[in-house]
Design a protein around this motif. Structure first.
Motif, PDB file in Angstrom:
ATOM      1  N   ALA A 329       0.790  -1.284   0.156  1.00 61.11           N
ATOM      2  CA  ALA A 329       0.145  -0.282  -0.218  1.00 61.11           C
ATOM      3  C   ALA A 329       0.847   1.256   0.016  1.00 61.11           C
ATOM      4  O   ALA A 329       0.446   2.332  -0.830  1.00 61.11           O
ATOM      5  CB  ALA A 329      -0.915  -0.046   1.336  1.00 61.11           C
ATOM      6  N   ALA A 330       2.176   1.059   0.750  1.00 58.81           N
ATOM      7  CA  ALA A 330       2.835   2.287   0.785  1.00 58.81           C
ATOM      8  C   ALA A 330       3.255   2.438  -0.355  1.00 58.81           C
ATOM      9  O   ALA A 330       3.559   3.788  -0.841  1.00 58.81           O
ATOM     10  CB  ALA A 330       3.858   2.188   1.935  1.00 58.81           C
ATOM     11  N   HIS A 331       3.969   1.513  -1.076  1.00 59.24           N
ATOM     12  CA  HIS A 331       4.708   1.952  -2.487  1.00 59.24           C
ATOM     13  C   HIS A 331       3.562   2.218  -3.482  1.00 59.24           C
ATOM     14  O   HIS A 331       4.053   3.232  -4.187  1.00 59.24           O
ATOM     15  CB  HIS A 331       5.273   0.742  -2.652  1.00 59.24           C
ATOM     16  CG  HIS A 331       6.560   0.094  -2.000  1.00 59.24           C
ATOM     17  ND1 HIS A 331       7.361  -0.798  -2.143  1.00 59.24           N
ATOM     18  CD2 HIS A 331       7.126   0.943  -0.931  1.00 59.24           C
ATOM     19  CE1 HIS A 331       8.169  -1.030  -1.420  1.00 59.24           C
ATOM     20  NE2 HIS A 331       8.085   0.180  -0.398  1.00 59.24           N
ATOM     21  N   GLU A 332       2.435   1.912  -3.293  1.00 57.36           N
ATOM     22  CA  GLU A 332       1.526   2.183  -4.278  1.00 57.36           C
ATOM     23  C   GLU A 332       1.076   3.758  -4.573  1.00 57.36           C
ATOM     24  O   GLU A 332       0.917   4.336  -5.402  1.00 57.36           O
ATOM     25  CB  GLU A 332       0.203   1.269  -4.159  1.00 57.36           C
ATOM     26  CG  GLU A 332      -1.056   1.333  -4.990  1.00 57.36           C
ATOM     27  CD  GLU A 332      -0.767   0.899  -6.188  1.00 57.36           C
ATOM     28  OE1 GLU A 332      -0.429   1.877  -7.453  1.00 57.36           O
ATOM     29  OE2 GLU A 332      -1.123  -0.179  -6.483  1.00 57.36           O
ATOM     30  N   ILE A 333       1.097   4.271  -3.063  1.00 57.35           N
ATOM     31  CA  ILE A 333       0.892   5.706  -3.146  1.00 57.35           C
ATOM     32  C   ILE A 333       1.908   6.718  -3.253  1.00 57.35           C
ATOM     33  O   ILE A 333       1.893   7.706  -3.348  1.00 57.35           O
ATOM     34  CB  ILE A 333       0.080   6.283  -1.898  1.00 57.35           C
ATOM     35  CG1 ILE A 333       0.927   5.799  -0.417  1.00 57.35           C
ATOM     36  CG2 ILE A 333      -1.422   5.248  -1.803  1.00 57.35           C
ATOM     37  CD1 ILE A 333       0.232   6.240   0.746  1.00 57.35           C
ATOM     38  N   TYR A 335       4.977   5.909  -5.560  1.00 57.34           N
ATOM     39  CA  TYR A 335       5.489   5.773  -6.850  1.00 57.34           C
ATOM     40  C   TYR A 335       4.467   6.265  -8.033  1.00 57.34           C
ATOM     41  O   TYR A 335       3.274   6.183  -7.816  1.00 57.34           O
ATOM     42  CB  TYR A 335       6.111   4.413  -7.041  1.00 57.34           C
ATOM     43  CG  TYR A 335       7.159   4.106  -5.906  1.00 57.34           C
ATOM     44  CD1 TYR A 335       8.076   5.067  -5.899  1.00 57.34           C
ATOM     45  CD2 TYR A 335       7.267   2.986  -5.090  1.00 57.34           C
ATOM     46  CE1 TYR A 335       9.308   5.009  -4.931  1.00 57.34           C
ATOM     47  CE2 TYR A 335       8.203   2.544  -4.348  1.00 57.34           C
ATOM     48  CZ  TYR A 335       9.063   3.816  -4.041  1.00 57.34           C
ATOM     49  OH  TYR A 335      10.302   3.543  -3.245  1.00 57.34           O
ATOM     50  N   MET A 336       5.111   6.455  -9.188  1.00 56.82           N
ATOM     51  CA  MET A 336       4.352   6.616 -10.448  1.00 56.82           C
ATOM     52  C   MET A 336       3.571   5.559 -10.863  1.00 56.82           C
ATOM     53  O   MET A 336       2.610   5.645 -11.635  1.00 56.82           O
ATOM     54  CB  MET A 336       5.199   7.454 -11.643  1.00 56.82           C
ATOM     55  CG  MET A 336       4.802   8.802 -11.593  1.00 56.82           C
ATOM     56  SD  MET A 336       3.197   9.300 -11.776  1.00 56.82           S
ATOM     57  CE  MET A 336       3.409  10.921 -11.006  1.00 56.82           C
ATOM     58  N   SER A 337       4.207   4.185 -10.505  1.00 53.52           N
ATOM     59  CA  SER A 337       3.874   3.036 -10.984  1.00 53.52           C
ATOM     60  C   SER A 337       4.239   2.036  -9.931  1.00 53.52           C
ATOM     61  O   SER A 337       5.293   2.107  -9.432  1.00 53.52           O
ATOM     62  CB  SER A 337       4.300   2.811 -12.419  1.00 53.52           C
ATOM     63  OG  SER A 337       4.785   1.546 -12.555  1.00 53.52           O
ATOM     64  N   ALA A 338       3.089   1.208  -9.669  1.00 56.85           N
ATOM     65  CA  ALA A 338       3.490   0.297  -8.615  1.00 56.85           C
ATOM     66  C   ALA A 338       2.621  -1.109  -8.776  1.00 56.85           C
ATOM     67  O   ALA A 338       1.682  -0.858  -9.411  1.00 56.85           O
ATOM     68  CB  ALA A 338       3.356   0.872  -7.119  1.00 56.85           C
ATOM     69  N   GLU A 339       3.329  -2.195  -8.374  1.00 59.49           N
ATOM     70  CA  GLU A 339       2.499  -3.529  -8.324  1.00 59.49           C
ATOM     71  C   GLU A 339       1.588  -3.477  -7.198  1.00 59.49           C
ATOM     72  O   GLU A 339       1.964  -3.395  -6.023  1.00 59.49           O
ATOM     73  CB  GLU A 339       3.479  -4.823  -8.298  1.00 59.49           C
ATOM     74  CG  GLU A 339       4.553  -4.698  -9.587  1.00 59.49           C
ATOM     75  CD  GLU A 339       3.815  -5.264 -10.957  1.00 59.49           C
ATOM     76  OE1 GLU A 339       2.516  -5.689 -10.615  1.00 59.49           O
ATOM     77  OE2 GLU A 339       4.266  -5.477 -11.701  1.00 59.49           O
ATOM     78  N   GLY A 340       0.409  -3.649  -7.441  1.00 55.43           N
ATOM     79  CA  GLY A 340      -0.538  -3.819  -6.323  1.00 55.43           C
ATOM     80  C   GLY A 340      -0.649  -5.311  -5.945  1.00 55.43           C
ATOM     81  O   GLY A 340       0.400  -6.249  -6.340  1.00 55.43           O
ATOM     82  N   GLY A 378       2.105  13.183 -13.832  1.00 59.26           N
ATOM     83  CA  GLY A 378       0.741  12.370 -13.372  1.00 59.26           C
ATOM     84  C   GLY A 378       0.096  12.617 -12.031  1.00 59.26           C
ATOM     85  O   GLY A 378       0.602  13.793 -11.301  1.00 59.26           O
ATOM     86  N   MET A 379      -0.548  11.894 -11.439  1.00 61.83           N
ATOM     87  CA  MET A 379      -1.006  11.943 -10.017  1.00 61.83           C
ATOM     88  C   MET A 379       0.031  11.974  -9.008  1.00 61.83           C
ATOM     89  O   MET A 379       0.985  11.315  -8.981  1.00 61.83           O
ATOM     90  CB  MET A 379      -1.990  11.032  -9.804  1.00 61.83           C
ATOM     91  CG  MET A 379      -2.985  11.479  -8.483  1.00 61.83           C
ATOM     92  SD  MET A 379      -4.578  10.654  -8.521  1.00 61.83           S
ATOM     93  CE  MET A 379      -5.515  11.573  -9.616  1.00 61.83           C
ATOM     94  N   LYS A 380      -0.070  13.350  -8.304  1.00 62.59           N
ATOM     95  CA  LYS A 380       1.298  13.296  -7.365  1.00 62.59           C
ATOM     96  C   LYS A 380       1.261  12.536  -6.360  1.00 62.59           C
ATOM     97  O   LYS A 380       0.297  11.728  -6.071  1.00 62.59           O
ATOM     98  CB  LYS A 380       1.170  14.843  -6.603  1.00 62.59           C
ATOM     99  CG  LYS A 380       1.587  15.861  -7.530  1.00 62.59           C
ATOM    100  CD  LYS A 380       1.417  17.196  -6.753  1.00 62.59           C
ATOM    101  CE  LYS A 380       1.578  18.527  -7.381  1.00 62.59           C
ATOM    102  NZ  LYS A 380       1.785  19.592  -6.737  1.00 62.59           N
ATOM    103  N   LYS A 381       2.218  12.067  -5.583  1.00 57.98           N
ATOM    104  CA  LYS A 381       2.475  11.074  -4.611  1.00 57.98           C
ATOM    105  C   LYS A 381       1.436  11.747  -3.336  1.00 57.98           C
ATOM    106  O   LYS A 381       1.363  12.655  -2.896  1.00 57.98           O
ATOM    107  CB  LYS A 381       3.965  10.982  -4.281  1.00 57.98           C
ATOM    108  CG  LYS A 381       4.682  12.203  -3.723  1.00 57.98           C
ATOM    109  CD  LYS A 381       5.849  11.759  -3.131  1.00 57.98           C
ATOM    110  CE  LYS A 381       7.147  11.614  -3.730  1.00 57.98           C
ATOM    111  NZ  LYS A 381       8.470  11.792  -3.053  1.00 57.98           N
ATOM    112  N   CYS A 382       1.399  10.606  -2.582  1.00 51.14           N
ATOM    113  CA  CYS A 382       0.625  10.549  -1.227  1.00 51.14           C
ATOM    114  C   CYS A 382       1.711   9.942  -0.182  1.00 51.14           C
ATOM    115  O   CYS A 382       2.067   8.911  -0.445  1.00 51.14           O
ATOM    116  CB  CYS A 382      -0.791   9.799  -1.367  1.00 51.14           C
ATOM    117  SG  CYS A 382      -1.555   9.560   0.239  1.00 51.14           S
ATOM    118  N   CYS A 383       1.963  10.444   0.827  1.00 54.04           N
ATOM    119  CA  CYS A 383       2.949   9.995   1.669  1.00 54.04           C
ATOM    120  C   CYS A 383       2.270   8.959   2.797  1.00 54.04           C
ATOM    121  O   CYS A 383       1.473   9.416   3.269  1.00 54.04           O
ATOM    122  CB  CYS A 383       3.380  11.364   2.442  1.00 54.04           C
ATOM    123  SG  CYS A 383       4.755  10.688   3.520  1.00 54.04           S
TER     124      CYS A 383
END
Ligand code: RUB
Ligand code: MG
Length: 467
Positions: A329-333, A335-340, A378-383
């Motif tokens: 979940a943390a990586h998903e929010i 990075y610009m692209s992430a594996e869920g 793209g959509m900015k990051k969420c910390c």
């Protein structure tokens, strides 16, 4: 049956063609239903349908049907495609959740139903706000790079007067901490009036900044009974003389609701919006067969425009959580692209095919924070905000599972339970972080840093006693 004809299409040619939001559910049928029947009921109830086929449907309403397009019988998994034109225009996240994790969670046809992952097509991302003020902006304000932002939650959770509360903030900041947050139930209690709390925090911050020469941040809980009171709280903070950047707005996003989160994002694009997820366990915990995952919650928080959301400590702290869930979940929010769990999500505005030409910066995972203005991409990051039962001894173990330092951590008892008090607790936290950055074992570092030594002794023993 007709339900399946209308809401199942195992030959859906291209679910990722941009027209659909995709979801994967774990589904155990209830009663006499088989999984496909139950899945068709779920797709119907969460898009256009009800229990019986109605005579009022039109050829267009049928185009809005959600479609079951894949099944995994062994793992009891169901894939559903939702035509996203179903959803309220204007970037409304609350509306999406009302469909896809709404009535269906109460249906008789299911004994277990958990939304494990979702996927947003690029065309849909353009319609949603995403974050405005990010942790990168907070880093610039604090002048803190290449390490986690070190924070605390004032404890006791409740019962301090406004002056006592502010004194704890001051102690943490003077001890070297960056960030203090209201605990999530802090509001306008009779023994700690909101206006006085704000005023005292301002004084405490000014004093700490003067004495340390470093900027500090305070996250204020603005959750309230109604819209006007929430905005009143925000305005009180905005008008209290704080420097922009020195305050964040904390919102209890689950109990106050998504509308409150999106309101703050839209009204205050220059403020860090801190999504506290109290109550999420009711639907995210794995032992609850109904609900949705931490990953899904976190992805919607990014879509809604939270600057940061709690994502859990991956089992290192006091709350239930695993690396498979919390770190994904943390990586998903971040990075610009992430594996869920099932989908690879790109948050980018740039079509896959143009990527080589544009030479996308690869965010490196090797313990470095990559500062960049993501908005054009793209959509900015969420910390990720990492909190719950952490203490200085647990900082490195958490960073090791997280794989990077681009997060805010808040430690409550991990600071205020330090035998030397809050100031020493903050020092121990800073020292634990320094040891990590210098790649020195904390035991070794503690030989020349007494606050860290005390923290190791106290928290190691306290954790053993708690077992
Ligand atoms: C932690 C705390 C937060 C929890 C919420 O206090 O007050 O509300 O982190 O959990 P302490 P989560 O550091 O004393 O445990 O972050 O998992 O949503
Ligand atoms: Mg709390």
């Amino acid at each position: 049956n007709s339900k399946q004809e209308a809401y199942v299409n195992m030959e859906l040619p291209d679910p990722t063609n941009g027209e659909y939001l995709l979801g994967v559910f774990h589904l155990k049928p209830g009663g006499k239903f088989n999984i496909l029947q139950a899945a068709a009921e779920v797709a119907a109830e969460s898009s256009t349908g009800t229990n019986f086929k109605v005579n009022t449907e039109t050829s267009f309403s049928r185009v809005m049907n959600a479609l079951v397009y894949q099944l995994d019988l062994d793992r009891e998994l169901v894939w559903i495609a939702y035509p996203w034109r179903l959803f309220d225009r204007g970037g409304n996240v609350q509306n999406i959740l009302t469909y896809i994790v709404g009535n269906i969670l109460g249906m008789k046809e299911v004994a277990a139903l958990k939304l494990l992952d979702v996927w947003f097509p690029p065309s849909m991302l353009e319609q949603y706000d995403g974050p405005s003020y990010t942790v990168d902006d907070m880093r610039k304000y604090l002048d803190v790079y290449d390490r986690p932002i070190l924070g605390t939650i004032v404890k006791p959770k409740m019962g301090l007067t406004s002056a006592e509360y502010a004194e704890v903030c001051y102690d943490f900041w003077v001890g070297g901490g960056d960030f203090v947050k209201n605990d999530e139930p802090q509001a306008n209690q009779d023994f700690c009036p909101y206006d006085k709390m704000v005023k005292h925090v301002k004084e405490a911050m000014d004093k700490a900044v003067r004495e340390t020469g470093h900027k500090k941040v305070h996250s204020f809980n603005v959750s309230a009974a109604d819209f006007d009171t929430m905005i009143e709280r925000c305005e009180m903070i905005v008008n209290a003389g704080f420097e922009p950047g020195s305050y964040a707005f904390l919102i209890d996003g689950i109990t106050a609701g998504w509308m409150a989160v999106q309101t703050l994002r839209r009204r205050y694009p220059g403020v860090f919006i801190h999504f506290h997820r109290a109550a999420h366990g009711a639907f995210t915990r794995p032992e609850n067969p109904l609900g949705f995952s931490v990953l899904v919650l976190s992805k919607f928080a990014r879509l809604a425009g939270a600057s940061g959301i709690h994502t859990g400590t991956a089992g290192v702290g006091k709350m239930q959580g695993t690396p498979e869930e919390d770190v994904v979940a943390a990586h998903e929010i971040q990075y610009m692209s992430a594996e869920g769990h099932f989908f690879k999500q790109s948050w980018s505005k740039i079509p896959e095919t143009d990527k080589d030409a544009i030479n996308i910066v690869n965010v490196d995972m090797a313990h470095h924070v990559v500062l960049e203005d993501d908005s054009w991409r793209g959509m900015k990051k969420c910390c990720p905000i990492v909190s719950g039962g952490l203490n200085p001894v647990r900082l490195k173990p958490f960073i090791d599972v997280m794989g990077n330092v681009d997060f805010i951590t808040t430690m409550g008892s991990g600071v205020h339970a330090h035998p030397g008090g809050t100031q020493d607790g903050a020092r121990a936290l800073v020292q634990a972080c320094d040891a990590y950055l210098q790649m020195i074992d904390i035991e070794e570092y503690a030989k020349s840093h007494k606050e860290l030594a005390q923290a190791i002794e106290y928290f190691t023993k306290a954790s053993k006693d708690a077992m």
